[in-house]
Design an enzyme around this catalytic site. Sequence first.
Site, PDB file in Angstrom:
ATOM      1  N   GLY A  22       0.972  -1.207  -0.043  1.00  0.00           N
ATOM      2  CA  GLY A  22       0.137   0.003  -0.114  1.00  0.00           C
ATOM      3  C   GLY A  22       0.723   1.254  -0.115  1.00  0.00           C
ATOM      4  O   GLY A  22       0.400   2.335   0.051  1.00  0.00           O
ATOM      5  N   GLU A  52       4.646  -6.534   0.936  1.00  0.00           N
ATOM      6  CA  GLU A  52       4.374  -6.952  -0.396  1.00  0.00           C
ATOM      7  C   GLU A  52       4.246  -5.428  -1.265  1.00  0.00           C
ATOM      8  O   GLU A  52       3.082  -5.027  -1.527  1.00  0.00           O
ATOM      9  CB  GLU A  52       3.003  -7.729  -0.208  1.00  0.00           C
ATOM     10  CG  GLU A  52       3.089  -8.889   0.504  1.00  0.00           C
ATOM     11  CD  GLU A  52       1.873  -9.540   0.999  1.00  0.00           C
ATOM     12  OE1 GLU A  52       1.876 -10.688   1.099  1.00  0.00           O
ATOM     13  OE2 GLU A  52       0.711  -8.696   0.521  1.00  0.00           O
ATOM     14  N   GLY A 108       4.153  -3.442  -4.398  1.00  0.00           N
ATOM     15  CA  GLY A 108       3.884  -3.738  -5.849  1.00  0.00           C
ATOM     16  C   GLY A 108       3.915  -2.524  -6.648  1.00  0.00           C
ATOM     17  O   GLY A 108       4.911  -2.128  -7.403  1.00  0.00           O
ATOM     18  N   CYS A 154     -15.195   3.008 -27.970  1.00  0.00           N
ATOM     19  CA  CYS A 154     -16.528   3.620 -28.251  1.00  0.00           C
ATOM     20  C   CYS A 154     -17.342   3.580 -26.946  1.00  0.00           C
ATOM     21  O   CYS A 154     -18.263   2.767 -26.490  1.00  0.00           O
ATOM     22  CB  CYS A 154     -17.341   2.532 -29.139  1.00  0.00           C
ATOM     23  SG  CYS A 154     -18.731   3.052 -29.776  1.00  0.00           S
TER      24      CYS A 154
END
Length: 444
Positions: A248, A290, A292, A361
């Site tokens: 985080g 952890e 990332g 689109c």
Amino acid sequence: MYLHGTSTINNEGHLTIGGCDVTALKAQFGTPLYIVDEALVRERCRQYMEAFRASGLTFQVAYASKAFCVMAMCRLAEEEGLSLDVVSDGELYTALQAGFPAQRIHFHGNNKTPEEIEMAIDAQIGCFVVDNFNELQLLNAIAKERGVRVNVLLRVTPGVEAHTHEYISTGQTDSKFGFDIGNGTAAVAVQEAANADHIDLLGIHSHIGSQIFEVQGFQMAVERVAQFARSIKEQTGTTFKVVNLGGGFGIRYVDGDTPLAVSDYVKAITDGVKQHFAGIGPTLPEIWVEPGRSIVGEAGTTLYTVGSVKEIPGVRKYVAVDGGMTDNPRPALYESRYEAVLANRATDAAEEVVSIAGKCCESGDMLIWDLSLPKVKQDDLLAVSCTGAYNYAMANNYNRIRRPAVLFVHEGQADVVVERETHQDIVGKDVIPARLQKKSAVQV
């Protein structure tokens, strides 16, 4: 646009990354194009490793591969001494194909299938992060069938909510993830795991959210997890060898984002562990984290070619690029903000405010609102920074648009680590049933 890592502006006014002129990269590889600054990725890996070494604690830094999972990235993480966090059989397969050591792989996820569990056990991965009672029972049963024991962390929710977007805050009580400490289910899970005959309970896991710019949330999480560990020790005698405090850690996407240095986050966590876990067990637990996004986020840049322009007098000027929500769905999902520059005219003065539209689109396919740029021309190159995390990972084929290539750039060398999809790739798994291959008789 803020220049991250090795990014510079050369004498021709072109953006360069990793010693490579992006105009040359466009000419060789086309656009849209993901460009990853390898040196910056390695620098971030080393910052985490060095900060934990300085703490004196035993640790593992596990790269959260959900942020960006390709074989080259798994190989890089292994070279830098990191462990690896996976959340699916696809990420696990990628890691194994890259030669990542299975004992340094941790398997997350709130709904692991029996097939995924079997695959991970057969690969002899290092640890499962168990999310619920169903998984705990299923994992024990499959391990029993195979005659093995498996290492487990129990994911707990400590009741700490990070101050981030509601869709990416996961540590509070109301969450799809984990066993809640506050209502007692976490304590029950510890007892069940300790009694399971084919599970070795290493410890617990906690994750409080994403894109966090302060240390208070982590400090509070450490304290609450330690309180839980102390209560478990007093009630059952069980101690935790490992405490995983998740990830985080924030990055700078735009002006106003104020992430801390990696060392500041790590020091807050390790100081908290030393303070609150003292005396609970014979030694302090091994600490896992952890990261990332904070490893790969700022290292990524997406390069686009400008196409059509639509100006609504007195309202807005839309500048369309040859990508959009297929290569970056985050603005549509999270209202994420980005900075950008005209990569082929990076020294030109800003003359207008435009909004960058994608080619899908879909009216919600907008990458950046109200961006100050020089007078934009067709075929200009737009570079959007900080797209290394969750962009390729979330890329899709909406409108059957092909996903871009991915490059690692380093010291003037550009290496393709993911090839651009082809039209054949798009239809490669399509099947036309035999009954649709026959022409119907025309009724007169």
